[in-house]
Each structure stands twice: as structure tokens, then as C-alpha cells.
Design a protein around this motif. Sequence first.
Motif, PDB file in Angstrom:
ATOM      1  N   TYR A 213      -3.427   0.149   6.173  1.00 15.31           N
ATOM      2  CA  TYR A 213      -4.542   1.072   6.228  1.00 15.31           C
ATOM      3  C   TYR A 213      -4.374   1.965   7.446  1.00 15.31           C
ATOM      4  CZ  TYR A 213      -9.148   3.078   6.691  1.00 15.31           C
ATOM      5  OH  TYR A 213     -10.172   3.978   6.807  1.00 15.31           O
TER       6      TYR A 213
ATOM      7  N   GLY B 233      -8.359  -5.911  -0.262  1.00 15.68           N
ATOM      8  CA  GLY B 233      -7.856  -4.547  -0.345  1.00 15.68           C
ATOM      9  C   GLY B 233      -6.666  -4.390  -1.274  1.00 15.68           C
TER      10      GLY B 233
ATOM     11  N   THR C 110      -3.494   7.403   0.351  1.00 13.81           N
ATOM     12  CA  THR C 110      -2.425   6.605  -0.241  1.00 13.81           C
ATOM     13  C   THR C 110      -2.010   7.299  -1.534  1.00 13.81           C
ATOM     14  OG1 THR C 110      -3.372   4.583   0.692  1.00 13.81           O
ATOM     15  CG2 THR C 110      -1.780   4.327  -1.085  1.00 13.81           C
TER      16      THR C 110
ATOM     17  N   ARG D 176      -9.303   5.279   0.605  1.00 12.52           N
ATOM     18  CA  ARG D 176      -9.842   3.931   0.545  1.00 12.52           C
ATOM     19  C   ARG D 176     -10.375   3.486   1.894  1.00 12.52           C
ATOM     20  NH1 ARG D 176      -5.552  -0.013   1.844  1.00 12.52           N
ATOM     21  NH2 ARG D 176      -3.649   1.125   2.410  1.00 12.52           N
ATOM     22  N   GLN D 177     -11.137   2.421   1.849  1.00  6.11           N
ATOM     23  CA  GLN D 177     -11.667   1.807   3.058  1.00  6.11           C
ATOM     24  C   GLN D 177     -10.878   0.548   3.390  1.00  6.11           C
ATOM     25  OE1 GLN D 177     -15.883   1.605   1.584  1.00  6.11           O
ATOM     26  NE2 GLN D 177     -16.333   2.695   3.493  1.00  6.11           N
ATOM     27  N   ASP D 178     -10.826   0.220   4.662  1.00  2.74           N
ATOM     28  CA  ASP D 178     -10.144  -0.985   5.095  1.00  2.74           C
ATOM     29  C   ASP D 178     -10.973  -2.200   4.718  1.00  2.74           C
ATOM     30  OD1 ASP D 178      -8.180  -2.499   6.268  1.00  2.74           O
ATOM     31  OD2 ASP D 178      -8.893  -2.217   8.325  1.00  2.74           O
TER      32      ASP D 178
ATOM     33  N   GLU E 115      -6.279   5.271   9.348  1.00  4.73           N
ATOM     34  CA  GLU E 115      -7.474   6.106   9.390  1.00  4.73           C
ATOM     35  C   GLU E 115      -7.142   7.548   8.998  1.00  4.73           C
ATOM     36  OE1 GLU E 115     -11.518   6.199   9.726  1.00  4.73           O
ATOM     37  OE2 GLU E 115     -10.339   4.447  10.329  1.00  4.73           O
TER      38      GLU E 115
ATOM     39  N   SER F 106     -13.996   3.326  -3.009  1.00  6.19           N
ATOM     40  CA  SER F 106     -12.758   4.107  -3.017  1.00  6.19           C
ATOM     41  C   SER F 106     -12.925   5.366  -3.850  1.00  6.19           C
ATOM     42  CB  SER F 106     -11.595   3.282  -3.594  1.00  6.19           C
ATOM     43  OG  SER F 106     -11.215   2.246  -2.717  1.00  6.19           O
TER      44      SER F 106
END
Length: 319
Positions: free
Chosen positions: A233, A218, A239, A212-214, A235, A275
Motif C-alpha cells: 500500500y 486487503g 494499483t 484502495r485503502q490500507d 499513499e 475501494s
Amino acid sequence: MDSVPIIDLGPWFHGADGDRREVAARVDEALSEIGFLIVTGHGVPAGIRSDIRAAAKRFFTLPDEAKRAYAVTVGERGWLPPGVEANGYAEGTETPPDMKETFAVGADRPIGDPVFDAEWFLPNVYPGEVPELEGLLTDYLHRMRVLSDELLKLCAAALGLDADYFTSRTGHASYTLNINRYPPLSQLGTPEPGQFRIGPHTDFGTVTVLDRQDGVGGLQVYSDESGWVNAPYVEDSFTINTGDLLARWTGDRWKSNRHRVLPPDPSAPDEELVSLIYFYECDPDASIESIGPPVGRVAHEPVRAHDFLLERLDAITLG
């Protein structure tokens, strides 16, 4: 535990026996208490995920009339337009449709049973407008399956079981990769009451592997102590969470926990997130029996994976 722990898988892959046991113990604790963990040291290059995200964005920016040629519904392969899915229904809550669009691929090697093949092993469809997606996703599906089987071996070690306890029933597993695009508020307008990018739900299979992206809007995970908490989150991490089937398999020792993706926030009206969500299951014809005490806690009736998973997919499908 009211937060999602971060676990380095490096010692599991490269460490001594004691290091591996320590990782396994931490996984057992995380899945027992909150049902989620964030893993680093997983060995999947970040560049592959970036390339998929960039190619997927090129698909999502196509006109709707072009994407409509690939339109399908939940559980099928192709483009799931906005409005076809509401995950809150999985837990009996009527909610507006989830605020997303999806491109889905998955297991596509038939096993020769027409019932299972029609449900779990459909041919993948790739958009001719973005030809690089096929190679990228074929590679990623392979990597995700290898990682997921390794996670199930780690799960077996966490419970003191034979290494193949779970993977002995993933020889021809079903799985799906959803590339979810969460459009910005500036495109969608104000959410309806009770509307989310993904409504509160649990996942259905064994393990979910999420890249996923921050973002402001979210992922949140439910904590018995604190209510909804933001998943941290990290880098270059994944998850990971337990699905309903694995929770049942462990006799509810492990929690298949509720989670949701928040709607776009007015503080970030142009936030667009993508995502990559890999849902791993098991062989559709596998009979799943709860592990007994002292490992398991609840002796559920055996279920066939096909029936168990199909019921949940039907629940979240709109229309």
C-alpha cells in the motif's frame, strides 16, 4: 518478480525521451512478470477520491429499503446488494458470494447499436439521497478515462508500437466504476469456508485502475514463486493491472494475473474498507487480434470485445 513494483509516472508525463523509455521498460517488465504495478505521479488529486468515498459511505449507510430502489445486478448501473456476485466463478471455482456491496456507474453515451447500448452504455442512476455523488462521479469517470487512455499509450510505448495502437480502439470504449464497500467482521459474522471480500479471479478488460485503502483484509496478488503475496500500500497511488483482454491482445506477453481481497480479519473486527475500481475496456465492436512475435507469444483466435467480455460477466453473476 514476486512483489508488485512501484513506478513513478512523473517522468512519463514530464521527463525527457530517455526518462519515458525507462518508465515504459519498467511497465513492460511488471506486466510481463506479475501483471500488476503501483503508480504514483498520476496527477489525480487525492481529495477527489476522499470526497467520493465519503459520499458513497453516506449512501451505503442508508437503510436497505432505501437502497433497494437502486438495486441491480452485475454489469448494470446502481446498487449491487450483497450476495449477487462471486468472482471465483470466473476461474471455475464455486465459492460463496463475495463479502461486499457495490455502487456502480459507467459509460452511458449510447452509440446507436441496440445490442451494445443495452449491455455497455446504460444510463447511470444516482441516488437522490446523496445528490453530490453525481457531480463527483461524473468528474471522476472523466479523469479515469483520460488516465486509462494515457496508460494504454504507455503500454504501446512499452511494446515499441505506435502511440495509438490500443487507443485507436477506445474511441467509444465501455467502462465501469465500482465503489465497493467491504463491511466489517463485526457486522457480517464469521466468513463461510472459501469466502472472500472478493474471491480469486482475473479482471476482464484492458487496464484496471484501483484506488484502495490500507487494511488487514486487503489485496493479494498471485506469484508463481511465492504464492499469494500482499500488494504493498502506497499513499496517494493507484494499483494498476492487466485484464484478460489486454493480455490476449499482447499475445500473452503480459499476464492477466489472479488476485483476491481477503475476508475481514478477527484481528481487526471493525475494519471497513471502501475501494474505487475503474475497469476500462475498449470499443465493444472491436476485433482483438493477438500481436505476433517477437512481441507476442501466443496467437489467439480474434475475438469481438463484446462477446469476450459478456461471457466473463455472466460467469460471476449469481442467481
